[in-house]
Enzyme design. Structure first.
Site, PDB file in Angstrom:
ATOM      1  N   GLY A 197     -45.913 -40.287-102.813  1.00 60.01           N
ATOM      2  CA  GLY A 197     -46.802 -41.581-102.455  1.00 60.01           C
ATOM      3  C   GLY A 197     -45.799 -42.306-101.130  1.00 60.01           C
ATOM      4  O   GLY A 197     -44.319 -42.356-101.322  1.00 60.01           O
ATOM      5  N   ALA A 198     -46.354 -42.367-100.136  1.00 60.49           N
ATOM      6  CA  ALA A 198     -45.827 -42.922 -98.862  1.00 60.49           C
ATOM      7  C   ALA A 198     -44.749 -43.795 -98.889  1.00 60.49           C
ATOM      8  O   ALA A 198     -43.334 -43.530 -98.418  1.00 60.49           O
ATOM      9  CB  ALA A 198     -46.771 -43.119 -97.658  1.00 60.49           C
ATOM     10  N   ASP A 241     -50.900 -41.638 -95.900  1.00 60.06           N
ATOM     11  CA  ASP A 241     -49.436 -41.576 -95.801  1.00 60.06           C
ATOM     12  C   ASP A 241     -49.274 -41.529 -94.260  1.00 60.06           C
ATOM     13  O   ASP A 241     -47.978 -41.633 -94.028  1.00 60.06           O
ATOM     14  CB  ASP A 241     -49.573 -39.838 -96.280  1.00 60.06           C
ATOM     15  CG  ASP A 241     -49.784 -39.536 -97.423  1.00 60.06           C
ATOM     16  OD1 ASP A 241     -50.885 -39.623 -97.993  1.00 60.06           O
ATOM     17  OD2 ASP A 241     -48.578 -39.728 -98.172  1.00 60.06           O
ATOM     18  N   LYS A 294     -54.299 -37.766 -99.010  1.00 60.00           N
ATOM     19  CA  LYS A 294     -54.362 -36.598 -99.734  1.00 60.00           C
ATOM     20  C   LYS A 294     -55.538 -35.648 -99.531  1.00 60.00           C
ATOM     21  O   LYS A 294     -56.611 -36.111 -99.198  1.00 60.00           O
ATOM     22  CB  LYS A 294     -54.212 -36.906-101.074  1.00 60.00           C
ATOM     23  CG  LYS A 294     -54.200 -35.757-102.345  1.00 60.00           C
ATOM     24  CD  LYS A 294     -52.937 -34.828-101.954  1.00 60.00           C
ATOM     25  CE  LYS A 294     -51.769 -35.479-101.971  1.00 60.00           C
ATOM     26  NZ  LYS A 294     -50.632 -34.363-101.688  1.00 60.00           N
TER      27      LYS A 294
HETATM   28  O1  MRU Z   1     -48.330 -35.764-102.211  1.00 65.54           O
HETATM   29  P1  MRU Z   1     -48.402 -37.237-102.426  1.00 65.54           P
HETATM   30  O2  MRU Z   1     -48.415 -37.455-104.008  1.00 65.54           O
HETATM   31  O3  MRU Z   1     -47.282 -37.910-102.102  1.00 65.54           O
HETATM   32  O4  MRU Z   1     -49.463 -37.888-101.647  1.00 65.54           O
HETATM   33  C1  MRU Z   1     -49.792 -39.372-102.056  1.00 65.54           C
HETATM   34  C2  MRU Z   1     -51.037 -39.954-101.163  1.00 65.54           C
HETATM   35  O5  MRU Z   1     -51.762 -39.283-100.702  1.00 65.54           O
HETATM   36  C3  MRU Z   1     -51.451 -41.238-101.276  1.00 65.54           C
HETATM   37  O6  MRU Z   1     -52.809 -41.581-101.438  1.00 65.54           O
HETATM   38  C4  MRU Z   1     -50.596 -41.935-100.419  1.00 65.54           C
HETATM   39  O7  MRU Z   1     -49.196 -41.542-100.312  1.00 65.54           O
HETATM   40  C5  MRU Z   1     -50.726 -43.449-100.393  1.00 65.54           C
HETATM   41  S1  MRU Z   1     -49.621 -44.004-101.414  1.00 65.54           S
HETATM   42  C6  MRU Z   1     -49.803 -45.630-101.609  1.00 65.54           C
END
Ligand code: MRU
Length: 364
Positions: free
Chosen positions: A54-55, A244, A255
């Site tokens: 998660g970013a 992200d 994602k």
């Molecule tokens: O690969 P990840 O699990 O790090 O991807 C996370 C996402 O795509 C979330 O939607 C994004 O980071 C937003 S988190 C608040």
């Protein structure tokens, strides 16, 4: 947020004042395990192997990774090495670069013997700032959910579709896409969440469902391809996802599969919102589709799947024929034209450079 009545964040400083505790998200939803990070290498591993993901949480972990690195080598070269190692862990979430730039700026001009203490203080501030930002996103998104609820004649729940996990597990606390949902739920507005399972790593099925369940929010996991059908049948009132990296133009990386949901939402006249903390804006990019780097991960995440057997064993099994290869593109970019609004900590704005600049003139 609470787990069985006990308040947790996703990352915190251990009682020893040096090591950093995280929840190992690769073990959820079947096992809840807390892991200690004691070194730069352990922090980098936690990001790369997605114990944290998660970013915003990637950014927060990177900040603490720099603090851990300062204990090992607080020289100028030590700062640069830490930033290089951490920056190489995952390419798409721009919060990583943002947090590393912040830590470098904070450390590079102070005496070496002050760097350890300063790094821990700044990492803790970055975590606190993330919580405040996400809470504000929750407040602004709450207004949108209230407005949707007022438009629903029979007091049925507001049906919200989300993709991946942009809840509190993806941040330090609250989440981005899920913060408005928690605020609405806590205020007594009936909400129901459709959680896309989010292959290949199943962040929706494993993490979104887990955290919504722990907070008592009504939800159902759906196969990734189900959203369009639900939208056609009036079963989705709005979509909210995280991001992200959002280009200055308002193009949104999130994602893999987010783009397809945005297309279906547009075809069905359903609003498609993004929870966007300002550290996730990449002001240097004008064309998200062309310019945002898309992470490609190990084929195993597509060819295999893990889960709990009926007798309680956690196992990984192969889905694909022996010898079939797989493509594993972790993110896609939803063009700004498909986004109804960006829910930021300063309010909701159009997905455009002008919209973002209107809210963040000092950054634009
Ligand atoms: O690969 P990840 O699990 O790090 O991807 C996370 C996402 O795509 C979330 O939607 C994004 O980071 C937003 S988190 C608040």
């Amino acid at each position: 947020m609470n787990i069985d009545g006990r308040a947790f964040r996703t990352i915190w400083l251990a009682d020893d004042g040096a090591s950093v505790k995280i929840i190992d998200q690769t073990r959820l939803p079947h096992l809840f395990e807390i892991v200690s990070l004691r070194s730069l290498d352990e922090a980098a591993h936690a990001i790369r192997a997605m114990l944290v993901r998660g970013a915003p949480l990637i950014g927060a972990t990177a900040a603490y990774g720099v603090a851990l690195a300062m204990r090992e080598d607080a020289s100028d070269a030590g700062i640069e090495n830490a930033c290089q190692v951490l920056n190489a862990t995952r390419p798409t979430a721009v919060n990583l670069r943002w947090a590393l730039n912040d830590m470098r700026a904070c450390l590079q001009y102070i005496p070496q013997d002050m760097r350890v203490g300063t790094a821990y203080v700044r990492a803790a501030e970055i975590c606190d700032e993330d919580v405040a930002i996400n809470s504000a996103i929750g407040d602004h998104g709450f207004e949108l959910i209230c407005a949707a609820h007022e438009d629903i004649p029979d007091d049925r729940p507001v049906n919200i579709l989300t993709h991946c996990n942009a809840g509190w597990l993806a941040t330090v606390d609250w989440g981005t896409a899920l913060a408005p949902i928690y605020k609405a739920h806590d205020a007594g507005i009936p909400v129901h969440v459709w959680a896309d399972e989010t292959r290949p790593r199943n962040q929706g099925a494993a993490l979104t469902a887990w955290e919504l369940g722990k907070h008592g929010v009504s939800h159902a996991v759906i196969a990734d391809n189900a959203g369009g059908h639900l939208m056609q049948h009036g079963m989705v009132d709005m979509c909210i996802t995280g991001t992200d990296r959002t280009a200055a133009s308002g193009d949104v990386a999130n994602k893999i599969g987010t783009y397809l949901k945005a297309l279906a939402a547009r075809d069905n006249d359903i609003p498609f919102y993004i929870g966007l903390p300002s550290p996730t804006i990449d002001w240097t990019l004008s064309d998200g589709v062309q310019d945002i780097p898309i992470e490609e991960r190990d084929q195993d995440e597509v060819t295999h799947i893990s889960g709990k057997t009926r007798d309680g064993q956690i196992v990984s099994v192969q889905l694909t024929p022996d010898g079939s290869s797989a493509g594993n593109y972790a993110f896609d970019v939803t063009p700004a034209r498909l986004v109804t609004g960006l829910i930021t900590e300063r309010g909701v704005c159009p997905a455009s450079r002008a919209g973002l600049a209107g809210l963040f003139p000092e950054l634009a």
